[in-house]
Motif scaffolding. Structure first.
Motif, mmCIF file in Angstrom:
data_model
loop_
_atom_site.group_PDB
_atom_site.id
_atom_site.type_symbol
_atom_site.label_atom_id
_atom_site.label_comp_id
_atom_site.label_asym_id
_atom_site.label_seq_id
_atom_site.Cartn_x
_atom_site.Cartn_y
_atom_site.Cartn_z
ATOM 1 N N VAL A 1 6.726 -1.121 13.336
ATOM 2 C CA VAL A 1 6.265 -0.522 11.992
ATOM 3 C C VAL A 1 6.870 -0.008 12.422
ATOM 4 O O VAL A 1 6.840 1.040 13.001
ATOM 5 N N ALA A 2 8.146 0.875 11.620
ATOM 6 C CA ALA A 2 8.592 2.068 11.090
ATOM 7 C C ALA A 2 8.514 2.086 9.733
ATOM 8 O O ALA A 2 9.577 1.643 9.513
ATOM 9 N N ARG A 3 8.303 2.744 9.352
ATOM 10 C CA ARG A 3 7.928 3.518 7.811
ATOM 11 C C ARG A 3 7.587 4.733 6.887
ATOM 12 O O ARG A 3 6.570 5.010 7.587
ATOM 13 N N THR A 4 8.059 4.665 5.754
ATOM 14 C CA THR A 4 7.438 5.878 5.313
ATOM 15 C C THR A 4 5.793 5.423 4.580
ATOM 16 O O THR A 4 5.247 4.230 4.561
ATOM 17 N N ILE A 5 5.135 6.306 4.893
ATOM 18 C CA ILE A 5 3.739 6.443 3.698
ATOM 19 C C ILE A 5 3.029 7.528 3.448
ATOM 20 O O ILE A 5 4.227 8.303 3.173
ATOM 21 N N CYS A 6 1.939 7.443 2.326
ATOM 22 C CA CYS A 6 1.921 8.423 1.740
ATOM 23 C C CYS A 6 2.734 10.098 1.631
ATOM 24 O O CYS A 6 3.477 10.522 3.064
ATOM 25 N N SER A 7 3.231 10.075 0.185
ATOM 26 C CA SER A 7 3.481 11.580 0.622
ATOM 27 C C SER A 7 4.696 11.839 1.916
ATOM 28 O O SER A 7 4.154 13.118 2.032
ATOM 29 N N GLY A 8 5.776 11.975 2.015
ATOM 30 C CA GLY A 8 6.735 11.820 2.583
ATOM 31 C C GLY A 8 5.813 12.032 4.287
ATOM 32 O O GLY A 8 6.410 12.817 5.228
ATOM 33 N N LYS A 9 5.168 11.033 5.258
ATOM 34 C CA LYS A 9 4.879 11.070 6.363
ATOM 35 C C LYS A 9 5.748 9.723 6.840
ATOM 36 O O LYS A 9 6.088 8.672 5.998
ATOM 37 N N TYR A 10 5.693 9.624 7.426
ATOM 38 C CA TYR A 10 5.963 8.686 8.409
ATOM 39 C C TYR A 10 5.815 7.966 10.211
ATOM 40 O O TYR A 10 4.896 8.566 10.254
ATOM 41 N N LEU A 11 5.446 6.517 9.699
ATOM 42 C CA LEU A 11 4.467 5.638 10.870
ATOM 43 C C LEU A 11 5.370 5.117 11.841
ATOM 44 O O LEU A 11 6.041 3.885 11.206
ATOM 45 N N VAL A 12 5.075 5.007 12.663
ATOM 46 C CA VAL A 12 5.752 4.426 14.319
ATOM 47 C C VAL A 12 4.420 3.756 15.333
ATOM 48 O O VAL A 12 4.223 4.223 15.329
#
Length: 67
Positions: free
Chosen positions: A35-46
Motif C-alpha cells: 500500500v502507498a497512498r494518502t490518508i487523512c488530511s495530508g498524511k501518507y502511508l507506505v
C-alpha cells in the motif's frame, strides 16, 4: 523476490516526504509495495512486504528520511 515473510508500515506527516521516502525505501532493499497512498488530511502511508531483513532495512531507511 522470494515469498514475503514480513510486513512493515510507516506513516508520514507529509505527502511529499512520504513519496520521497517511499522511493528511498524501494532503493534500499528488495521489498514490494503493498500500500502507498494518502490518508487523512495530508498524511501518507507506505506498507512494504519482503524478507524480514529487507523490510527492516526499508523501514529503517524510511524512518531516517522522516526525521
Amino acid at each position: 523476490m522470494a515469498r514475503p515473510r514480513s510486513i512493515g508500515a510507516v506513516e508520514f506527516s507529509s505527502i511529499g516526504l512520504g513519496i520521497e521516502a517511499q522511493d528511498e525505501m524501494l532503493k534500499a532493499a528488495s521489498v514490494g509495495v503493498l500500500v502507498a497512498r494518502t490518508i487523512c488530511s495530508g498524511k501518507y502511508l507506505v506498507v512494504v512486504v519482503g524478507s524480514v531483513s529487507d523490510v527492516q532495512a526499508a523501514i529503517r531507511c524510511g524512518l531516517q528520511k522522516a526525521d
